[in-house]
Design a protein around this motif. Structure first.
Motif, PDB file in Angstrom:
ATOM      1  N   LEU A 289       0.820  -1.206   0.000  1.00  0.00           N
ATOM      2  CA  LEU A 289       0.000   0.000   0.000  1.00  0.00           C
ATOM      3  C   LEU A 289       0.856   1.259   0.000  1.00  0.00           C
ATOM      4  O   LEU A 289       1.947   1.304   0.588  1.00  0.00           O
ATOM      5  N   LYS A 290       0.324   2.270  -0.668  1.00  0.00           N
ATOM      6  CA  LYS A 290       0.997   3.567  -0.805  1.00  0.00           C
ATOM      7  C   LYS A 290       0.103   4.663  -0.226  1.00  0.00           C
ATOM      8  O   LYS A 290      -1.125   4.496  -0.173  1.00  0.00           O
ATOM      9  N   PRO A 291       0.688   5.778   0.171  1.00  0.00           N
ATOM     10  CA  PRO A 291      -0.149   6.874   0.687  1.00  0.00           C
ATOM     11  C   PRO A 291      -1.234   7.299  -0.297  1.00  0.00           C
ATOM     12  O   PRO A 291      -2.339   7.684   0.123  1.00  0.00           O
ATOM     13  N   GLU A 292      -0.956   7.209  -1.577  1.00  0.00           N
ATOM     14  CA  GLU A 292      -1.953   7.611  -2.580  1.00  0.00           C
ATOM     15  C   GLU A 292      -3.113   6.628  -2.701  1.00  0.00           C
ATOM     16  O   GLU A 292      -4.083   6.885  -3.411  1.00  0.00           O
ATOM     17  N   ASP A 293      -3.046   5.509  -1.987  1.00  0.00           N
ATOM     18  CA  ASP A 293      -4.180   4.583  -1.927  1.00  0.00           C
ATOM     19  C   ASP A 293      -5.200   5.013  -0.875  1.00  0.00           C
ATOM     20  O   ASP A 293      -6.267   4.400  -0.764  1.00  0.00           O
ATOM     21  N   THR A 294      -4.890   6.032  -0.106  1.00  0.00           N
ATOM     22  CA  THR A 294      -5.800   6.523   0.923  1.00  0.00           C
ATOM     23  C   THR A 294      -7.106   6.999   0.294  1.00  0.00           C
ATOM     24  O   THR A 294      -7.108   7.847  -0.611  1.00  0.00           O
ATOM     25  N   ALA A 295      -8.218   6.442   0.763  1.00  0.00           N
ATOM     26  CA  ALA A 295      -9.532   6.757   0.203  1.00  0.00           C
ATOM     27  C   ALA A 295     -10.591   5.966   0.963  1.00  0.00           C
ATOM     28  O   ALA A 295     -10.273   5.076   1.758  1.00  0.00           O
ATOM     29  N   VAL A 296     -11.833   6.286   0.678  1.00  0.00           N
ATOM     30  CA  VAL A 296     -12.945   5.433   1.096  1.00  0.00           C
ATOM     31  C   VAL A 296     -13.180   4.442  -0.042  1.00  0.00           C
ATOM     32  O   VAL A 296     -13.301   4.847  -1.201  1.00  0.00           O
ATOM     33  N   TYR A 297     -13.217   3.182   0.301  1.00  0.00           N
ATOM     34  CA  TYR A 297     -13.380   2.121  -0.688  1.00  0.00           C
ATOM     35  C   TYR A 297     -14.818   1.598  -0.652  1.00  0.00           C
ATOM     36  O   TYR A 297     -15.349   1.297   0.420  1.00  0.00           O
ATOM     37  N   TYR A 298     -15.407   1.500  -1.846  1.00  0.00           N
ATOM     38  CA  TYR A 298     -16.789   1.060  -1.993  1.00  0.00           C
ATOM     39  C   TYR A 298     -16.854  -0.191  -2.863  1.00  0.00           C
ATOM     40  O   TYR A 298     -16.173  -0.265  -3.888  1.00  0.00           O
ATOM     41  N   CYS A 299     -17.710  -1.133  -2.499  1.00  0.00           N
ATOM     42  CA  CYS A 299     -17.990  -2.225  -3.419  1.00  0.00           C
ATOM     43  C   CYS A 299     -19.327  -1.939  -4.110  1.00  0.00           C
ATOM     44  O   CYS A 299     -20.164  -1.193  -3.586  1.00  0.00           O
ATOM     45  N   ALA A 300     -19.494  -2.523  -5.266  1.00  0.00           N
ATOM     46  CA  ALA A 300     -20.657  -2.225  -6.093  1.00  0.00           C
ATOM     47  C   ALA A 300     -21.032  -3.427  -6.945  1.00  0.00           C
ATOM     48  O   ALA A 300     -20.177  -4.252  -7.285  1.00  0.00           O
ATOM     49  N   VAL A 301     -22.309  -3.477  -7.311  1.00  0.00           N
ATOM     50  CA  VAL A 301     -22.846  -4.552  -8.144  1.00  0.00           C
ATOM     51  C   VAL A 301     -23.188  -4.001  -9.524  1.00  0.00           C
ATOM     52  O   VAL A 301     -23.868  -2.978  -9.644  1.00  0.00           O
ATOM     53  N   ASP A 302     -22.725  -4.687 -10.554  1.00  0.00           N
ATOM     54  CA  ASP A 302     -23.023  -4.325 -11.942  1.00  0.00           C
ATOM     55  C   ASP A 302     -24.512  -4.545 -12.219  1.00  0.00           C
ATOM     56  O   ASP A 302     -25.086  -5.559 -11.834  1.00  0.00           O
ATOM     57  N   ARG A 303     -25.137  -3.598 -12.909  1.00  0.00           N
ATOM     58  CA  ARG A 303     -26.566  -3.703 -13.201  1.00  0.00           C
ATOM     59  C   ARG A 303     -26.888  -4.782 -14.216  1.00  0.00           C
ATOM     60  O   ARG A 303     -28.050  -5.174 -14.353  1.00  0.00           O
ATOM     61  N   SER A 304     -25.874  -5.296 -14.937  1.00  0.00           N
ATOM     62  CA  SER A 304     -26.114  -6.259 -16.018  1.00  0.00           C
ATOM     63  C   SER A 304     -25.634  -7.650 -15.635  1.00  0.00           C
ATOM     64  O   SER A 304     -24.423  -7.916 -15.636  1.00  0.00           O
ATOM     65  N   PRO A 305     -26.564  -8.559 -15.354  1.00  0.00           N
ATOM     66  CA  PRO A 305     -26.156  -9.933 -15.051  1.00  0.00           C
ATOM     67  C   PRO A 305     -25.447 -10.569 -16.236  1.00  0.00           C
ATOM     68  O   PRO A 305     -25.739 -10.262 -17.389  1.00  0.00           O
ATOM     69  N   LEU A 306     -24.529 -11.400 -15.943  1.00  0.00           N
ATOM     70  CA  LEU A 306     -23.847 -12.211 -16.944  1.00  0.00           C
ATOM     71  C   LEU A 306     -23.038 -11.396 -17.948  1.00  0.00           C
ATOM     72  O   LEU A 306     -22.676 -11.919 -19.005  1.00  0.00           O
TER      73      LEU A 306
END
Length: 127
Positions: free
Chosen positions: A86-103
């Motif tokens: 990890l680097k200082p520039e990796d500092t952030a809020v990390y979000y996970c997300a689901v793609d609207r298109s299955p498959l």
């Protein structure tokens, strides 16, 4: 509806590792690609990594390629982001997300293609 809950963030020193987890609840998401995005203070939310529904296809931002690894366990409804060196520039809020298109065969980096988001987990990397 899908609910996403990220965990695993924290304060670490440069060169350290963190493992972020995203647990999903609600309707099944096993056929949808998933992704991690991040947002640093004063900056736009940016793509970090994505994984296809089968786990067979992944994509990474150039800034994290070779350091971060995304994986998923559909049986456990979980997506993991392993972050090394990890680097200082990796500092952030990390979000996970689901793609609207299955498959979707080829994962996308486009933020608007993801329609479910978690609340985020803070990652802070000190120099």
């Amino acid at each position: 509806q899908v609910q996403l809950a990220e965990s695993g963030g924290g304060l670490v020193q440069a060169g350290s590792s963190l493992r972020l987890s995203c647990a999903a609840s609600g309707r099944t998401f096993s056929k949808n690609p998933m992704a991690w995005f991040r947002q640093a203070p004063g900056k736009e939310r940016e793509f970090v990594a994505a994984i296809s529904w089968s786990g067979g296809s992944t994509k990474y931002a150039d800034s994290v390629k070779g350091r971060f690894t995304i994986s998923r366990d559909n049986a456990k409804k979980m997506v993991v982001l392993q972050m090394n060196s990890l680097k200082p520039e990796d500092t952030a809020v990390y979000y996970c997300a689901v793609d609207r298109s299955p498959l979707r065969v080829l994962v996308t980096t486009i933020r608007s293609e993801y329609n479910y988001w978690g609340q985020g987990t803070q990652v802070t990397v000190s120099s």
